[in-house]
Design a protein around this motif. Structure first.
Motif, PDB file in Angstrom:
ATOM      1  N   VAL A 158      12.162 -23.327  10.340  1.00 34.64           N
ATOM      2  CA  VAL A 158      11.774 -24.023   9.112  1.00 34.64           C
ATOM      3  C   VAL A 158      11.881 -23.092   7.907  1.00 34.64           C
ATOM      4  O   VAL A 158      12.406 -23.460   6.845  1.00 34.64           O
ATOM      5  N   VAL A 169      15.524 -22.284   6.787  1.00 37.38           N
ATOM      6  CA  VAL A 169      16.092 -23.365   5.972  1.00 37.38           C
ATOM      7  C   VAL A 169      15.476 -23.360   4.583  1.00 37.38           C
ATOM      8  O   VAL A 169      16.165 -23.548   3.570  1.00 37.38           O
ATOM      9  N   THR A 170      14.159 -23.115   4.525  1.00 38.34           N
ATOM     10  CA  THR A 170      13.477 -23.055   3.226  1.00 38.34           C
ATOM     11  C   THR A 170      14.070 -21.955   2.353  1.00 38.34           C
ATOM     12  O   THR A 170      14.304 -22.143   1.155  1.00 38.34           O
ATOM     13  N   VAL A 181      10.516 -29.787  14.303  1.00 37.42           N
ATOM     14  CA  VAL A 181       9.527 -28.943  14.979  1.00 37.42           C
ATOM     15  C   VAL A 181       8.931 -29.678  16.179  1.00 37.42           C
ATOM     16  O   VAL A 181       8.721 -29.094  17.252  1.00 37.42           O
ATOM     17  N   VAL A 197      15.857 -26.465  15.334  1.00 41.21           N
ATOM     18  CA  VAL A 197      15.027 -26.825  14.175  1.00 41.21           C
ATOM     19  C   VAL A 197      15.854 -26.818  12.896  1.00 41.21           C
ATOM     20  O   VAL A 197      15.752 -27.734  12.065  1.00 41.21           O
ATOM     21  N   ALA A 198      16.680 -25.802  12.718  1.00 43.95           N
ATOM     22  CA  ALA A 198      17.487 -25.724  11.500  1.00 43.95           C
ATOM     23  C   ALA A 198      18.458 -26.894  11.418  1.00 43.95           C
ATOM     24  O   ALA A 198      18.614 -27.513  10.353  1.00 43.95           O
ATOM     25  N   LEU A 205       5.188 -26.201   6.959  1.00 36.95           N
ATOM     26  CA  LEU A 205       5.277 -25.081   6.023  1.00 36.95           C
ATOM     27  C   LEU A 205       3.964 -24.319   5.958  1.00 36.95           C
ATOM     28  O   LEU A 205       3.950 -23.081   5.897  1.00 36.95           O
ATOM     29  N   SER A 230      11.743 -31.668   8.734  1.00 38.56           N
ATOM     30  CA  SER A 230      11.206 -30.443   9.324  1.00 38.56           C
ATOM     31  C   SER A 230      10.139 -30.749  10.362  1.00 38.56           C
ATOM     32  O   SER A 230      10.086 -30.112  11.430  1.00 38.56           O
ATOM     33  N   THR A 267      16.485 -30.077  10.629  1.00 35.27           N
ATOM     34  CA  THR A 267      15.996 -30.095   9.243  1.00 35.27           C
ATOM     35  C   THR A 267      17.125 -30.406   8.267  1.00 35.27           C
ATOM     36  O   THR A 267      16.912 -31.095   7.259  1.00 35.27           O
TER      37      THR A 267
END
Length: 561
Positions: free
Chosen positions: A353, A356-357, A209, A188-189, A38, A205, A192
């Motif tokens: 990332v 998704v956040t 990554v 990645v999504a 992040l 995450s 996660t």
């Protein structure tokens, strides 16, 4: 000095007993692993680079943990701050961010010293949620160029930029980079979202990554990478201060400070509700102000309390602020020991990332709750979200509060009412000439004209000789309401009616005297405290009026005593 000491760290902030120490170390390690991608992503999203995100997470994370007002708050770069900083970078360059961080930090620090920490409690819930939804939309839109492997100059409207990126990607003759970027984002999504279902302790995450980076390296994928990262913290330095630039950045610094204060206090409040411990809002502002100043001196971004990382910290069993310090030290270790592998991370992986956040920032259940809370809440929520995306975050809060305030005032105005009541006790001859009105609610500019218009309509040309106004149930009276009451009394008296005012509260009496409403009464004795006395007084006026009509046939029939 006693007041100042309440804003400073104490030994009671920590608990070094083995059980608590182990819990804090474990929680700090977990949050550090979650925060690493992040920090890189938010630095890149803001336009200052992934390295600035790492520096902010380390420096601001430690300073805010030590000096802040929450035992479990985790601070660092956030998506909301990245949204605010991106236009500043586009106009003034990445070098201006450090100066903005210092200026904004000083403003937040002053707000804490001025004891403004509880101001966040006045923010309406629909405004906060609309603001959060707008930020989530902006974060998602900001990732569109990276998702489609399209390079676009920053600084334009986020929605327009995203649409431009889509247009360029569609028109491109070689779709290979776009397809690789989309695949990386999808990998990645998916990782996660799905890895926590295998085991809650998996740092989803970070693992996602890492896998995406490994795949990109093994296949020599044509995707943009983070690039070189520093292998140590930069030395602190005071940002170059130019008077002209300072004036240009003053508004931006104020907006950043407002966002930092609001987001940090909201995050601390969320943490308090999760772990049932108290937090000190004013000390939190002091800590966040110092954290942004320190981050700026090291070349980082302004920092805020991070709701998502704070929630992870609490759920991981954090007991004291040592957990947040450990989280920053974990990122610092990566900075010194693993910047080589981190430099190979695809930018599309960070975009995954952040997508998704953004989806997780406001749950669907919260949106349904706000929209189901009534038309007023739904309107405030929607307007705040739209203005956040269309304009900017500070204007969104201003507009949202304005809409909420207007709706609240309209509700209060509608709840203010006037009722004509029968006189208490056994009826007597002549009571039909006495009108008793009970006013209740808030007598202010939004309701005074309607309420007093009703009294006038029901008093004039209805055989009424005396009007009694019961004000004991008036909860709020402003200058407009007081002035309008004086005008009502004057108009009724001018039409030949006698007005008695009953039950004026002490603070309201002062206001009525100041605007001259009391002077509109025919006699000081017409200001009465007891309803029974007011009725007796009114009946005496009616009897005298009846006598006057008998002895003076040409009289007006109105009492003047």
């Amino acid at each position: 000095m006693r007041s100042l000491r309440g804003l400073l760290p104490t030994t009671g902030d920590y608990d070094l007993r083995p059980r608590t120490l182990r819990a804090d170390l474990a929680a700090g390690l977990t949050v550090g692993v979650v925060a690493l991608p992040l920090a890189l992503a938010f630095g890149a999203s803001a336009g200052v680079g992934p390295a600035a995100g790492l520096v902010t997470a380390v420096v601001a994370g430690i300073v805010a943990a030590v000096f802040g007002g929450s035992n479990v708050q985790v601070s660092g770069p956030t998506g909301a701050m990245a949204v605010v900083l991106a236009p500043i970078v586009a106009v003034h360059g990445a070098g201006a961010v450090a100066l903005v961080a210092v200026l904004a930090g000083v403003l937040v620090l002053v707000a804490g010293l001025a004891r403004l920490g509880r101001v966040v409690t006045v923010l309406p819930w629909p405004v906060v949620e609309g603001f959060t939804l707008g930020i989530a939309c902006i974060i998602a839109l900001q990732q569109v160029p990276a998702v489609l492997a399209v390079r676009i100059e920053p600084g334009g409207n986020t929605l327009v930029t995203a649409l431009d990126a889509v247009g360029r990607a569609v028109a491109a003759t070689d779709l290979t980079p776009t397809l690789w970027a989309l695949g990386t984002v999808a990998l990645v999504a998916a990782g996660t979202l799905l890895l926590p279902r295998l085991h809650a302790a998996i740092p989803a995450s970070l693992v996602a990554v890492a896998v995406a980076t490994l795949v990109a390296e093994l296949t020599d994928a044509p995707v943009a990478r983070i690039g070189a990262l520093p292998d140590a913290l930069p030395l602190p330095s005071i940002p170059a201060i130019d008077p002209g630039l300072l004036r240009e950045l003053a508004g931006a610094a104020l907006a950043v400070a407002a966002l930092a204060a609001i987001e940090s206090l909201l995050s601390a409040r969320v943490a308090t509700s999760m772990n049932r411990t108290a937090h000190h809002p004013d000390r939190e502002l002091v800590g966040q102000g110092l954290a942004s100043v320190a981050s700026g001196l090291f070349g980082g971004m302004p920092a805020t309390g991070a709701i998502a990382r704070t929630a992870v910290n609490v759920r991981s069993g954090a007991r004291t602020r040592l957990a947040a310090v450990v989280h920053a030290l974990v990122i610092l270790a990566v900075l010194y020991l693993a910047t080589g592998p981190a430099s190979a991370i695809p930018l599309a992986a960070l975009a995954g990332v952040l997508l998704v956040t953004s989806v997780r920032m406001i749950p669907a259940a919260t949106i349904r709750a706000v929209l189901g809370a009534g038309r007023g809440a739904a309107l405030t929520f929607t307007v705040t979200a739209v203005v956040t995306v269309a304009l900017d975050l500070v204007q969104a809060i201003q507009v949202g509060i304005g809409v909420a305030a207007f709706l609240a005032l309209r509700h209060v105005a509608r709840s203010t009412d006037v009722h004509r009541e029968p006189l208490p006790g056994p009826a007597e001859q002549g009571d039909e000439h006495i009108a008793l009105f009970r006013l209740e609610g808030a007598l202010f500019f939004g309701a005074a004209e309607r309420v007093f218009g009703t009294i006038t309509e029901r008093s004039v040309d209805d055989g009424v000789l005396v009007v009694i106004l019961r004000l004991s149930r008036i909860g709020m009276l402003d200058a407009t309401g007081a002035r309008a009451l004086g005008e009502l009394i004057g108009d009724l008296e001018a039409s030949g009616l006698t007005v008695l005012v009953k039950g004026v509260q002490g603070e309201h009496r002062t206001m009525l005297r100041r605007v001259g409403a009391i002077d509109a009464l025919r006699h000081p004795s017409h200001l009465i405290d007891d309803l029974g006395d007011a009725v007796v007084h009114a009946r005496s006026h009616v009897r005298r009026s009846a006598v006057a009509e008998v002895t003076e046939p040409g009289g007006t029939g109105r009492a003047h005593g």
